[in-house]
Design an enzyme around this catalytic site. Structure first.
Site, short mmCIF file in Angstrom:
data_model
loop_
_atom_site.label_atom_id
_atom_site.label_comp_id
_atom_site.label_asym_id
_atom_site.label_seq_id
_atom_site.Cartn_x
_atom_site.Cartn_y
_atom_site.Cartn_z
N GLU A 362 0.84 -1.20 0.00
CA GLU A 362 0.00 0.00 0.00
C GLU A 362 0.87 1.25 0.00
O GLU A 362 1.70 1.43 0.90
CB GLU A 362 -0.88 0.06 1.26
N CYS A 363 0.70 2.12 -0.97
CA CYS A 363 1.35 3.42 -1.03
C CYS A 363 2.87 3.27 -0.91
O CYS A 363 3.53 3.00 -1.91
CB CYS A 363 0.79 4.35 0.04
N GLY A 364 3.45 3.43 0.27
CA GLY A 364 4.88 3.20 0.41
C GLY A 364 5.27 1.80 -0.03
O GLY A 364 6.35 1.59 -0.60
N LEU A 366 3.78 0.12 -2.39
CA LEU A 366 3.79 0.19 -3.85
C LEU A 366 5.14 0.70 -4.35
O LEU A 366 5.73 0.14 -5.28
CB LEU A 366 2.67 1.11 -4.33
N SER A 461 -0.64 -0.76 -4.73
CA SER A 461 -1.55 0.34 -5.02
C SER A 461 -1.30 1.51 -4.08
O SER A 461 -0.80 1.34 -2.97
CB SER A 461 -3.00 -0.15 -4.83
#
Length: 487
Positions: A362-364, A366, A461
């Site tokens: 998630e985010c980081g 990704l 993502s």
């Protein structure tokens, strides 16, 4: 209604029973709101937690909204894991279920609000706001007003908070950043005269209590947590400038009209009984990766996940017996060189993906699972290369807000076609779009934009999701992990 007056329609315990809510006879409850962001809600909340603990009271902290960082401070101060209450991601039934579960065994459930008291999802009125959460919980509200550049006008601001939504039980005020005793007296007199409600504290400006910040907000405690001296100073300020015993009494008196009668606690979020461990899930937890909702981790455990923390910065490989990997958000851009230098860990992630283990970033996460990460100074570092993306840091925020997404294809947490709500907040962007044939989501209200990457067992993502929004996500992830070999 004057402070301390009895509710007009009978005791709050019976009102809660009629509405199907947790009874106020359990933990007392109180919401700390602000008239805006930056008025000092986190400091005030931490001061109250510290002073209550000094009195031997068990405090269960909560944070309204999707914030990952403020909760780390409340966890440290309270000695209990702070939970997020987000009525956009969770919905009212699930929110109250998680609140009641976490508050068991506590003497006081204390909720720090988000933004200004009535600020919520822009297109949703006050949905997601501190006011909505206080109404859902039947909790009285203390409003923090920064009076550094005002005095009598604070009375007008306070009166607006009281009258704007008559369903809300505003019970008092705390003034922050007062300049002198005379200033505090003038502002408090204006607030009390306008509202007929008490001012329960006036905190002088104290740069020694300022918490460190950077682009996503406060610096997480895993990097620079307050030391014992800071906590002692916080307690001393609370004892000297806040009416802690009056605040305790006020928290025990939620008013009946704040109860929302048309909801129930019927939605099962957790299994009836926790399941025996059946899959070992490696959870990245260090200075680079530490953005997780505690309830999401609890759900993974409840559905049979055995969580094994590891450090992508320092460990040479995944924990023994790993069957799945969860890489949360954080600040990989600050540690890109160290992450790139830890080649054994990158190789371990590649072997895990090749063996079919579910990997979720998630985010980081990704950014770490992508090919490269370019930091603010333009330095480019190789990452795991498990997602065909290259992330680049920007000095201005790229995006923030709630999102509704539809899964375009099956992933470790969702079947194809499933809809999920999440939140985005990041300063990086991808140098080019994700290939459409491997995009994870179609984003609503964004011109059918595609987002994220999924390829069988790997999902990466920018979208942060709360597993409480759909418990099937945690169950699916654990089930997929349980079917894979251990590495």
């Amino acid at each position: 209604m004057p402070p301390g007056a009895p509710p007009p329609h009978g005791p709050p315990e019976r009102a809660a029973e009629r509405a199907g809510l947790p009874s106020p006879r359990g933990p007392r409850r109180l919401v700390i709101a602000g008239v805006a962001s930056g008025v000092g809600k986190t400091t005030v909340t931490g001061a109250i937690i510290a002073a209550m603990r000094r009195r031997g009271r068990r405090v269960q902290p909560f944070k309204a909204g999707p914030d990952y960082i403020d909760p780390t401070y409340h966890t440290l101060t309270a000695g209990r894991a702070c939970r997020n209450l987000d009525s956009v991601l969770l919905g009212p039934e699930t929110l109250r279920t998680l609140f009641a579960r976490a508050a068991q065994g506590a003497d006081l459930a204390l909720v720090e609000g988000v933004m200004g008291l009535f600020d919520g999802r822009i297109e949703g009125g006050d949905q997601g706001s501190t006011a909505e959460i206080a109404r859902l919980l039947g909790a009285p509200v203390l409003v923090v007003i920064d009076v550094a550049r005002t005095a009598r006008t604070a009375g007008a601001v306070a009166l607006g908070c009281v009258r704007f939504d008559p369903r809300l039980a505003v019970a008092g005020f705390i003034l922050n950043r007062v300049g002198s005793p005379a200033h505090a007296q003038a502002a408090a007199a204006a607030v009390e005269a306008a509202t007929q409600l008490p001012v329960l504290g006036a905190l002088p400006r104290d740069d020694g209590l300022a918490l460190p910040e950077r682009h996503l907000g406060l610096v997480p405690t895993v990097e620079s947590g307050p030391d014992r001296e800071f906590l002692e100073r916080l307690v001393a300020r609370a004892e000297s400038h806040l009416a802690i015993d009056r605040i305790w009494d006020l928290a025990g008196e939620p008013h009946e009209e704040t109860v929302t009668p048309d909801e129930s606690l019927a939605t099962p979020v957790f299994p009836p009984e926790p399941m025996a461990p059946r899959a070992t899930i490696a959870i990245a937890q260090d200075r680079a990766f530490n953005f997780y909702y505690q309830d999401s981790l609890d759900l993974l455990q409840a559905w049979g996940g055995s969580l094994a923390p590891f450090s992508p910065l320092e460990d040479p490989g995944l924990p023994r017996g790993t069957q799945g990997v969860y890489l949360g958000g954080g600040f990989p851009e600050l540690y890109a060189a160290e992450l790139a230098e830890n080649r054994p860990m990158l190789d371990a992630l590649r072997r895990a993906a090749a063996a079919g283990l579910p990997l979720y970033g998630e985010c980081g996460g990704l950014m770490y699972l992508g090919r490269t990460l370019t930091d603010l100074d333009g330095r480019r570092y190789p990452m795991a290369g498990l997602a065909p993306v290259d992330s680049v840091m920007r000095r201005e925020r790229v995006t923030i807000g709630y999102r509704t997404a539809t899964a375009l294809r099956a992933s470790p947490i969702l079947p194809a076609g499933a809809e999920v709500r999440g939140h985005e907040f990041h300063y990086s962007q991808l140098s080019s779009p994700v290939p459409e044939e491997t995009a994870a989501y179609r984003m609503a209200k964004q011109a059918e934009a595609k987002e994220g990457f999924v390829d069988r067992n790997v999902l990466a993502s920018y979208l942060h999701v709360h597993f409480g929004s759909d418990p099937a996500m945690a169950r699916r992830f654990v089930q997929m992990c349980a079917r894979t070999p251990r590495v």
